[in-house]
Design a protein around this motif. Structure first.
Motif, short mmCIF file in Angstrom:
data_model
loop_
_atom_site.label_atom_id
_atom_site.label_comp_id
_atom_site.label_asym_id
_atom_site.label_seq_id
_atom_site.Cartn_x
_atom_site.Cartn_y
_atom_site.Cartn_z
N PHE A 1 0.83 -1.20 0.00
CA PHE A 1 0.00 0.00 0.00
C PHE A 1 0.87 1.26 0.00
N CYS A 2 1.95 1.23 0.78
CA CYS A 2 2.85 2.39 0.83
C CYS A 2 3.47 2.67 -0.53
N HIS A 3 3.91 1.61 -1.21
CA HIS A 3 4.52 1.79 -2.53
C HIS A 3 3.52 2.40 -3.52
N GLN B 1 1.67 9.61 -4.94
CA GLN B 1 0.49 10.48 -4.93
C GLN B 1 0.49 11.40 -3.72
N VAL B 2 0.83 10.86 -2.56
CA VAL B 2 0.87 11.69 -1.35
C VAL B 2 1.97 12.75 -1.46
N MET B 3 3.10 12.41 -2.04
CA MET B 3 4.17 13.38 -2.20
C MET B 3 3.77 14.50 -3.15
N SER B 4 3.01 14.17 -4.19
CA SER B 4 2.55 15.21 -5.11
C SER B 4 1.48 16.09 -4.47
N GLU B 5 0.70 15.52 -3.56
CA GLU B 5 -0.34 16.30 -2.88
C GLU B 5 0.24 17.16 -1.77
N LYS C 1 3.54 9.31 7.78
CA LYS C 1 2.43 9.43 8.73
C LYS C 1 1.10 9.55 7.99
N ILE C 2 1.09 10.31 6.91
CA ILE C 2 -0.14 10.47 6.13
C ILE C 2 -0.57 9.13 5.53
N ILE C 3 0.41 8.39 5.00
CA ILE C 3 0.09 7.08 4.41
C ILE C 3 -0.43 6.13 5.48
N SER C 4 0.15 6.20 6.67
CA SER C 4 -0.30 5.34 7.76
C SER C 4 -1.74 5.64 8.15
N VAL C 5 -2.10 6.91 8.18
CA VAL C 5 -3.48 7.29 8.50
C VAL C 5 -4.43 6.78 7.43
N GLN C 6 -4.02 6.89 6.17
CA GLN C 6 -4.87 6.41 5.07
C GLN C 6 -5.05 4.89 5.13
N TRP C 7 -3.98 4.18 5.52
CA TRP C 7 -4.08 2.73 5.62
C TRP C 7 -5.07 2.31 6.71
N LYS C 8 -5.01 2.99 7.82
CA LYS C 8 -5.92 2.66 8.92
C LYS C 8 -7.36 2.99 8.58
N ALA C 9 -7.55 3.93 7.67
CA ALA C 9 -8.91 4.32 7.29
C ALA C 9 -9.55 3.36 6.29
N LEU C 10 -8.76 2.46 5.70
CA LEU C 10 -9.30 1.52 4.72
C LEU C 10 -10.17 0.47 5.40
N THR C 11 -11.16 0.00 4.67
CA THR C 11 -11.99 -1.10 5.16
C THR C 11 -11.29 -2.43 4.85
N ALA C 12 -11.82 -3.49 5.41
CA ALA C 12 -11.24 -4.81 5.17
C ALA C 12 -11.30 -5.19 3.70
N GLU C 13 -12.41 -4.80 3.03
CA GLU C 13 -12.54 -5.09 1.61
C GLU C 13 -11.51 -4.32 0.79
N GLU C 14 -11.24 -3.07 1.18
CA GLU C 14 -10.26 -2.26 0.45
C GLU C 14 -8.83 -2.77 0.67
N LYS C 15 -8.60 -3.34 1.83
CA LYS C 15 -7.27 -3.89 2.11
C LYS C 15 -7.05 -5.25 1.45
N GLU C 16 -8.13 -5.88 1.03
CA GLU C 16 -8.03 -7.25 0.53
C GLU C 16 -7.08 -7.36 -0.66
N VAL C 17 -7.07 -6.38 -1.55
CA VAL C 17 -6.20 -6.44 -2.72
C VAL C 17 -4.73 -6.46 -2.31
N PHE C 18 -4.39 -5.70 -1.29
CA PHE C 18 -3.00 -5.66 -0.82
C PHE C 18 -2.65 -6.92 -0.03
N VAL C 19 -3.65 -7.48 0.65
CA VAL C 19 -3.42 -8.74 1.37
C VAL C 19 -3.10 -9.86 0.38
N ARG C 20 -3.83 -9.88 -0.75
CA ARG C 20 -3.55 -10.90 -1.77
C ARG C 20 -2.16 -10.70 -2.39
N MET C 21 -1.77 -9.44 -2.59
CA MET C 21 -0.44 -9.16 -3.13
C MET C 21 0.65 -9.67 -2.17
N ALA C 22 0.42 -9.48 -0.87
CA ALA C 22 1.39 -9.95 0.12
C ALA C 22 1.44 -11.48 0.14
#
Length: 220
Positions: free
Chosen positions: A14-16, A21-25, A36-57
């Protein structure tokens, strides 16, 4: 062989994806603030939104395990020449010890593993060369055990080792280190010494009778 890259977590994927995008913003923001901003965004994701990154891992973890297995089996599948090359990469001298010796010089900083391996292999080749030449010195004196004097004479008589001569001054051959020819010469010298009268005994006081007898014998 190349080291197997460790698997990444879902959060790292997710960080990669979000970092650019965060650096451009947030232009001019520091790396710590971006994270820190990326960490806040990660915590705000739902389980369904995190699922794609879980499969990548999960896929990356499977990749890691497969590469580890391939690496373990790869050594057995190497050809004869490739095995020789691979075995030459194994060092006899502990790399940690080599690093400690090299870094005993205050001018030396960090050392890469490749540099340590090269130094360790060079030390092995040097020890092998010096040992072989010293053994030849031992054979010259009809011995199969290498002594310190053999190493010293090797250094003193080998042109490529002249840089060590100040640290290893030459030693004179001892009777024990002599060759078979020198032993025979020593025996001949000892026998010749026995045939020569001891001049010191001539000046020692002797009994009068013995002196008269010796004089009479010489007169006859």
């Amino acid at each position: 062989m190349a080291r197997v890259k460790k698997p990444q977590s879902s959060y790292l994927f997710f960080c990669h994806e979000r970092r650019q995008q965060v650096m451009s913003e947030h232009p001019g923001a520091r790396i710590g603030d971006i994270q820190k901003i990326i960490s806040v965004q990660w915590k705000a994701l739902t389980a369904e939104e995190k699922e794609v990154f879980v499969r990548m891992a999960a896929d990356d973890k499977a990749r890691y395990q497969q590469e580890l297995q391939d690496k373990a089996e790869g050594h057995e599948e190497l050809s004869g020449d490739e095995k020789d090359v691979d075995e030459r990469c194994v060092c006899l001298f502990p790399l940690g010890r080599v690093r400690k010796i090299v870094q005993s010089d205050s001018d030396v900083g960090k050392i890469s593993k490749d540099a340590l391996v090269a130094m360790a292999k060079a030390a092995e080749l040097f020890a092998q060369f010096l040992g072989t030449k010293s053994y030849e010195q031992a054979l010259y004196r009809n011995k199969r055990q290498i002594k310190a004097s053999d190493v010293t004479r090797t250094i003193q008589t080998t042109a490529s080792l002249d840089w060590l001569r100040l640290d290893f001054p030459d030693v004179k051959p001892t009777q024990a280190d002599g060759s078979a020819g020198s032993k025979k010469a020593k025996t001949d010298r000892d026998e010749s010494k026995k045939a020569v009268p001891d001049t010191a005994s001539f000046f020692q006081p002797r009994a009068v009778g013995a002196t008269i007898g010796a004089a009479a014998a010489s007169a006859e």
